[in-house]
Write a protein that holds these residues in place. Structure first.
Motif, PDB file in Angstrom:
ATOM      1  N   ALA A 273      22.397 -23.969  -6.801  1.00 18.24           N
ATOM      2  CA  ALA A 273      22.075 -22.612  -7.234  1.00 18.24           C
ATOM      3  C   ALA A 273      20.736 -22.655  -7.950  1.00 18.24           C
ATOM      4  O   ALA A 273      20.638 -22.468  -9.167  1.00 18.24           O
ATOM      5  CB  ALA A 273      23.170 -22.063  -8.141  1.00 18.24           C
TER       6      ALA A 273
ATOM      7  N   LEU B 283      20.508 -17.500  -9.513  1.00 18.09           N
ATOM      8  CA  LEU B 283      21.390 -16.759 -10.414  1.00 18.09           C
ATOM      9  C   LEU B 283      20.674 -15.695 -11.253  1.00 18.09           C
ATOM     10  O   LEU B 283      21.345 -14.776 -11.744  1.00 18.09           O
ATOM     11  CB  LEU B 283      22.172 -17.730 -11.299  1.00 18.09           C
TER      12      LEU B 283
ATOM     13  N   VAL C 284      29.912 -18.192 -10.093  1.00 15.96           N
ATOM     14  CA  VAL C 284      29.897 -19.649 -10.193  1.00 15.96           C
ATOM     15  C   VAL C 284      31.321 -20.184 -10.232  1.00 15.96           C
ATOM     16  O   VAL C 284      31.644 -21.218  -9.616  1.00 15.96           O
ATOM     17  CB  VAL C 284      29.104 -20.100 -11.432  1.00 15.96           C
TER      18      VAL C 284
ATOM     19  N   ARG D  99      33.152 -23.010  -7.951  1.00 18.41           N
ATOM     20  CA  ARG D  99      33.765 -24.140  -8.655  1.00 18.41           C
ATOM     21  C   ARG D  99      35.208 -24.333  -8.202  1.00 18.41           C
ATOM     22  O   ARG D  99      35.644 -25.459  -7.949  1.00 18.41           O
ATOM     23  CB  ARG D  99      33.699 -23.908 -10.161  1.00 18.41           C
TER      24      ARG D  99
ATOM     25  N   LEU E 267      27.147 -29.412  -9.499  1.00 19.39           N
ATOM     26  CA  LEU E 267      26.532 -28.091  -9.544  1.00 19.39           C
ATOM     27  C   LEU E 267      25.092 -28.277  -9.997  1.00 19.39           C
ATOM     28  O   LEU E 267      24.840 -28.891 -11.031  1.00 19.39           O
ATOM     29  CB  LEU E 267      27.263 -27.170 -10.517  1.00 19.39           C
TER      30      LEU E 267
ATOM     31  N   VAL F 100      21.676 -26.271 -10.997  1.00 19.66           N
ATOM     32  CA  VAL F 100      21.207 -24.948 -11.409  1.00 19.66           C
ATOM     33  C   VAL F 100      19.815 -25.042 -12.008  1.00 19.66           C
ATOM     34  O   VAL F 100      19.538 -25.936 -12.818  1.00 19.66           O
ATOM     35  CB  VAL F 100      22.155 -24.317 -12.454  1.00 19.66           C
TER      36      VAL F 100
ATOM     37  N   LEU G 103      26.823 -21.294 -17.680  1.00 18.87           N
ATOM     38  CA  LEU G 103      27.073 -21.333 -16.241  1.00 18.87           C
ATOM     39  C   LEU G 103      27.688 -22.668 -15.823  1.00 18.87           C
ATOM     40  O   LEU G 103      28.294 -22.758 -14.745  1.00 18.87           O
ATOM     41  CB  LEU G 103      25.773 -21.091 -15.471  1.00 18.87           C
TER      42      LEU G 103
END
Length: 272
Positions: A160, A164, A177, A181, A190, A192, A230
């Motif tokens: 991501a 976002l 998210v 998950r 993950l 980000v 997040l």
């Protein structure tokens, strides 16, 4: 300089008169899949936020380092949310430099990005391109290009990167998210990155948000604590959540040098 419209034919129907974030991002990276409205808006963005190109390049570089790190650690499946217009250093190129069998599912909502990606990647096995809104995880996760390519009984890296901010409400971002998950097994990463005011002034942030408000995809800058939220359910790996250029750089980067990127970045591992 980006080419004129006749050198890049958009898929129909595409409104080339309204700027689009994916194509503006492509322009900042020096790509060709953008139109006059995108270039005008991108230049307005640069006038409001002189760091815009720094942000785009820092995000792209972070993505490359994160993917390479994960593949070296044994991750061979990637779900790239909001993948954008293909450019040099795509996820599958980086991953397959370390593991030729790595699988990558690209997802984007923007027709030009999807059309361009499908043309470039049509002959590649183990790489798919899905047109879907990342804010609808069920649609993404059940799409054939995702569900039939990735094995969610094994770790899948959810990427991501710079996407976002386009989910402005924090509650919705956390819910989105959280849905990805929930689809993953423990050990899934993950990745980000998120725009945040590091060098930008409050006035510049307001001006930049106003420019994006004129596009179909307004954005929200988040403070560090909201970006960190997040990663709920994940264990951040070293060096944690840091300015994007400072995440496992190839050479030493100072905080002062990293600030113009105006982005935090991190990689977490899903807890058991």
């Amino acid at each position: 300089m980006a080419p004129d419209e006749h050198l890049f034919e958009p898929p129909a129907p595409v409104d080339t008169t309204r700027p689009n974030a994916a194509r503006m991002y492509d322009y900042y990276l020096g790509g060709s899949a953008n139109f006059e409205a995108d270039r005008d808006a991108a230049e307005a963005g640069l006038a409001a936020m002189p760091f815009a190109r720094d942000y785009a390049k820092a995000n792209r570089a972070f993505l490359g380092r994160a993917v390479a790190h994960l593949v070296r650690g044994g991750i061979d499946q990637f779900l790239d949310l909001g993948s954008g217009v293909p450019t040099v250093g795509n996820v599958h190129e980086i991953a397959r430099a370390h593991d030729p069998a790595a699988r990558v599912a690209y997802v984007d909502h923007e027709p030009v990005a999807v059309s361009h990606a499908r043309r470039l990647l049509a002959d590649l096995d183990g790489v798919t391109v899905t047109q879907a809104d990342i804010r609808d995880p069920q649609a993404v996760l059940t799409a054939p290009g995702v569900a039939e390519l990735l094995d969610f009984d094994r770790p899948v890296a959810v990427l991501a990167v710079a996407i976002l901010p386009f989910v402005p409400e924090q509650a919705e971002a956390l819910s989105v998210v959280g849905a990805y998950r929930a689809a993953c097994v423990p050990g899934s990463p993950l990745v980000v990155s998120h725009i945040s005011a590091l060098a930008a002034t409050p006035e510049q942030v307001a001006d930049a948000e106003e420019v994006m408000a004129r596009t179909p995809t307004p954005v929200r800058w988040r403070p560090r604590e909201e970006v960190e939220e997040l990663f709920t359910g994940y264990e951040l790996i070293e060096p944690g959540l840091v300015p994007a250029p400072m995440w496992r750089p190839d050479r030493l980067v100072t905080e002062q040098a990293a600030a113009p990127a105006n982005a935090f970045a991190g990689v977490g591992t899903l807890r058991g």
